[in-house]
Design a protein around this motif. Structure first.
Motif: not given
Length: 315
Positions: A254-260
Motif C-alpha cells: 500500500l506504500v507503493f500504491d500511495v506513492a504512485d
C-alpha cells in the motif's frame, strides 16, 4: 502544554522536513535530537526539529541511540534504514520502516478501508481511483509549475495530453488489477520517453541498478515519496499490507500504491532535469523536498487516502 503533546502539535500533513543522514551519529542531548559528524579537529553538531519532521532515512555509516529513537517516536517520526543515497530501504520492520507505536491513532480509516478491501470489485474501483487521482494531480501541478513548463513539461503539449487521455480512458475500461498494472506501466514508460526527449538524454532505459544519474535520481526520489506514503498511512492507522494495486507482488505494497499518486508528477521530471544539469544528489534531494512543500504533497496524499477509505471511491 504537555511536552509529548507539544511534539505532535504540527499535523504530519503540514510538516516540511525529511532527513537523509549518512556517516554520522544520531543521539539525544538536553531534550533535543542531534546528529554529529567526526571531523579532524572537532565534532560538529546539528539539531533536528523533530516536531516538524515526517521521516528520517539513515544511510551508510550511521548509528542512533535508544534515547534518540524514543524521542523520535514521541514526536511521531518514522525511521527508515537505507543504503547509500537513500536506496534501498533495509530495515526489518513493516515495509522497511520503524513505526512509532501509539494506541491512539484513529480507527475510522482502517474500518472504512476494510469495508471494501475484501470485495474484489470494490478493491479494483479503489485502485482505479488511485490512478485517477494520480492523473488529476499531474494535470494540476504541470499546468501551473513554471519551472516544469520552462523545461518542457506542460500538460497541454500534444504528446503529454495524449498519453494522459489514453491512460484515463483505459483506466475506466480495466476489468482486473493485472490489466490496470499493465496500463500503468505503459503510462510510466511513455513519460520516461517524453522526459528523455525533453532533456535530450538518448537511449534511456529504466534500470534500478544502473549508475547513470537519471536512474539514480529516480531511485532516490521514489524512496522519498515512499517515506511520505508510509507517514500518511501510519498517521491514518492503515496497515501497509492492505494494498489495492501492488499487493500481489510486494509485501506492504500500500506504500507503493500511495506513492504512485505523486511519483510521476514530481520525481520523474526532476530526475531527468537534474541529471541534465549535472546536479548533485543533495541538490536533487533539496529540489524534491521543495516540490513536496510547494505542491502540498502530504496534504494531497492524506486527502486521497481519506476519500477512498470513506467509500467515495469504492461504493
Amino acid at each position: 502544554m504537555d511536552y509529548l503533546t507539544d511534539l505532535k502539535a504540527i499535523l504530519h500533513s503540514k510538516r516540511v522536513n525529511i532527513y537523509y543522514l549518512e556517516k554520522c551519529r544520531v543521539m539525544q542531548k538536553d531534550g533535543r535530537v542531534l546528529f554529529f559528524t567526526e571531523e579532524k579537529v572537532e565534532k560538529q553538531y546539528w539539531n533536528i526539529p523533530i516536531a516538524n519532521t515526517t521521516c528520517i532515512l539513515l544511510g551508510t555509516g550511521t548509528s542512533i541511540t535508544q534515547a534518540a529513537v524514543r524521542m523520535l517516536a514521541s514526536a511521531g517520526v518514522l525511521i527508515g534504514f537505507s543504503g547509500s543515497g537513500g536506496t534501498p530501504l533495509i530495515a526489518a520492520s513493516e515495509v522497511e520502516w520503524l513505526s512509532p507505536q501509539s494506541e491512539y491513532r484513529p480507527t475510522e480509516y482502517i474500518q472504512g478501508w476494510m469495508k471494501f478491501w475484501f470485495d474484489d470489485e470494490k478493491r479494483l474501483a479503489a485502485a482505479k481511483q488511485v490512478q485517477q487521482f494520480r492523473i488529476t494531480y499531474m494535470q494540476q501541478v504541470w499546468s501551473k509549475d513554471r519551472d516544469l513548463k520552462n523545461e518542457g513539461f506542460n500538460v497541454e503539449d500534444p504528446d503529454i495530453a495524449k498519453a494522459l487521455e489514453r491512460f484515463s480512458s483505459k483506466i475506466a475500461d480495466s476489468d482486473s488489477v493485472q490489466n490496470l498494472l499493465l496500463i500503468e506501466a505503459q503510462l510510466t514508460k511513455s513519460l520516461y520517453k517524453i522526459a528523455a526527449n525533453r532533456t535530450k538524454q538518448k537511449d534511456f532505459v529504466r534500470q534500478h541498478d544502473s549508475v547513470d544519474d537519471a536512474n539514480a535520481f529516480l531511485n532516490h526520489g521514489n524512496y522519498l515519496a515512499y517515506g511520505l506514503a508510509a507517514t500518511t498511512l501510519w498517521v491514518l492507522g492503515i496497515p501497509h499490507g492492505f494494498a489495492v494495486l501492488h499487493g500481489k507482488t510486494r509485501r506492504g505494497a500500500l506504500v507503493f500504491d500511495v506513492a504512485d499518486l505523486v511519483k510521476d508528477t514530481l520525481i520523474l521530471p526532476w530526475a531527468f532535469i537534474c541529471a541534465k544539469e549535472g546536479a548533485t544528489e543533495q541538490e536533487f534531494r533539496q529540489q524534491c523536498l521543495q516540490n513536496f512543500t510547494q505542491h502540498k504533497t502530504l496534504d494531497f496524499m492524506f486527502d486521497c487516502v481519506k476519500t477512498i477509505s470513506q467509500g467515495d471511491a469504492a461504493s
